[in-house]
Design a protein around this motif. Structure first.
Motif, mmCIF file in Angstrom:
data_model
loop_
_atom_site.group_PDB
_atom_site.id
_atom_site.type_symbol
_atom_site.label_atom_id
_atom_site.label_comp_id
_atom_site.label_asym_id
_atom_site.label_seq_id
_atom_site.Cartn_x
_atom_site.Cartn_y
_atom_site.Cartn_z
ATOM 1 N N ASP A 1 -2.299 -1.751 6.480
ATOM 2 C CA ASP A 1 -3.818 -1.522 6.539
ATOM 3 C C ASP A 1 -4.384 -2.800 5.733
ATOM 4 O O ASP A 1 -4.582 -2.815 4.740
ATOM 5 C CB ASP A 1 -4.011 -0.394 5.736
ATOM 6 N N ALA B 1 -9.915 4.642 2.800
ATOM 7 C CA ALA B 1 -8.513 4.127 3.439
ATOM 8 C C ALA B 1 -7.494 5.171 3.245
ATOM 9 O O ALA B 1 -6.758 5.473 4.125
ATOM 10 C CB ALA B 1 -8.406 2.914 3.121
ATOM 11 N N VAL C 1 -7.602 3.869 10.066
ATOM 12 C CA VAL C 1 -8.443 2.986 9.086
ATOM 13 C C VAL C 1 -9.195 2.085 9.513
ATOM 14 O O VAL C 1 -10.357 1.664 9.032
ATOM 15 C CB VAL C 1 -7.121 2.274 8.408
ATOM 16 N N VAL D 1 -5.361 7.347 5.749
ATOM 17 C CA VAL D 1 -3.862 7.426 5.878
ATOM 18 C C VAL D 1 -3.210 8.726 5.860
ATOM 19 O O VAL D 1 -2.296 9.267 6.898
ATOM 20 C CB VAL D 1 -3.211 6.445 5.097
ATOM 21 N N MET E 1 -1.083 -1.392 2.052
ATOM 22 C CA MET E 1 -2.369 -1.691 2.105
ATOM 23 C C MET E 1 -2.916 -2.553 1.508
ATOM 24 O O MET E 1 -2.413 -2.624 0.252
ATOM 25 C CB MET E 1 -2.891 -0.200 1.878
#
Length: 326
Positions: A151, A308, A318, A312, A133
């Motif tokens: 992400d 976020a 997301v 997840v 991420m």
């Protein structure tokens, strides 16, 4: 035990390196949880020791680190944390790197160079990361370097909401500091009312890092409030010169907005003296008090990271956090 539970026995744990403790605490607060107690220190020769002080077995683990200077130390610390989580039987490990390390080295400019951004992704994977991420990657192709889900979070809604409150949107021109980031400037313009775009034509010598020359502005800026947008500000040379070029072309006012404030010396001095009314960044990286200057505004990124992480953890979307713009 630290962490939050959801869906029966599923457990989220958040661990953090030492680079940006304020951000880690803010994310934990947003998640209404606590950071896993962690022992981390440096040996005399520079080697790093890490240990988690409670069980992470079977957890959905998120390991947060901000890659500020000294970047290689914090990168190694995060890699060791990932390895420790894997060996402690965490069920899934997500690396959170708000500012992706080595992101600007995403391709070869000349022969016999590494593609460092790809190598970083490989190291995260080898260490045991299942997911990655990050916020506002310098180059979108970095998403393809990691062999697993990535992400890619956008700070644009945070920045545009703030800037909108500071300008008359009917008289705004969004300016890209170079031709390569016009697409990002277009999205900014949409968020700020659909005004005109401009870009600064610049030249760069690839053999000399952190140096670029802003030559002229292309687009409608005279008499307008210009919002100069970029993903990061390092030494501040590019942005400071762009502000001067835009003002010389007749701009009434200039606001600078960027996601990542690297602010390597002498960025603070350059930005404070360049003529911008305000410089707006987020706190993806820690901003030392010595780098603060009157025109600087720092917006919190923790709410975005926390949303976020929740998405997840709950196996949600997301992308939906950004209305399909991520």
């Amino acid at each position: 035990m630290t962490g939050i539970t959801s869906r029966g026995e599923k457990r989220l744990v958040l661990v953090s390196g030492r680079a940006h403790p304020a951000l880690a605490s803010a994310v934990a607060e947003e998640l209404e949880t606590e950071l896993v107690p962690t022992t981390a220190y440096d040996f005399a020769n520079g080697e790093i020791y890490v240990r988690f002080e409670e069980s992470v077995r079977g957890s959905d683990a998120f390991v947060l680190q901000s890659h500020t200077a000294p970047i290689n130390q914090w990168l190694m610390e995060q890699l060791l944390m990932v390895d420790a989580l894997k060996r402690a039987s965490a069920k899934r490990i997500t690396v959170i790197a708000p500012f992706y390390p080595y992101a600007r080295q995403d391709k070869k400019h000349k022969g016999r160079e590494p593609i460092s951004a790809r190598f970083i992704a490989d190291m995260f994977k080898t260490a045991g990361a299942d997911r990655l991420m990050s916020v506002d990657l310098h180059a979108a192709q970095v998403q393809g370097f990691f062999n697993g889900p990535v992400d890619h979070l956008w700070a644009m809604p945070i920045l545009t909401d703030y800037v909108r409150s500071r300008v008359d949107t009917s008289n705004v021109t969004v300016v890209s500091p170079d031709a390569g980031r016009i697409r990002v400037a277009e999205k900014w313009a949409e968020k700020l009312g659909g005004g005109p775009l401009a870009f600064v034509h610049k030249t760069r010598d690839i053999t000399r890092p952190n140096q670029a020359v802003a030559n002229r502005v292309v687009g409608e800026v005279e008499g307008r409030t210009c919002v100069l947008v970029d993903d990061l500000i390092d030494t501040g040379g590019t942005i400071a010169e762009a502000v001067k070029v835009v003002k010389a072309a007749g701009a009434r006012d200039v606001i600078v907005a960027a996601t990542h404030g690297v602010l390597s010396d002498p960025a603070a001095q350059r930005l404070s003296e360049c003529g911008a009314r305000e410089v707006v960044i987020t706190d993806t990286l820690p901003i030392d008090v010595s780098k603060h200057f009157p025109q600087l505004t720092v917006l919190p990124i923790a709410p975005l990271l926390a949303r976020a992480i929740r998405a997840v953890f709950d196996d949600g979307s997301v992308t939906s956090l950004f209305d399909g713009n991520a």
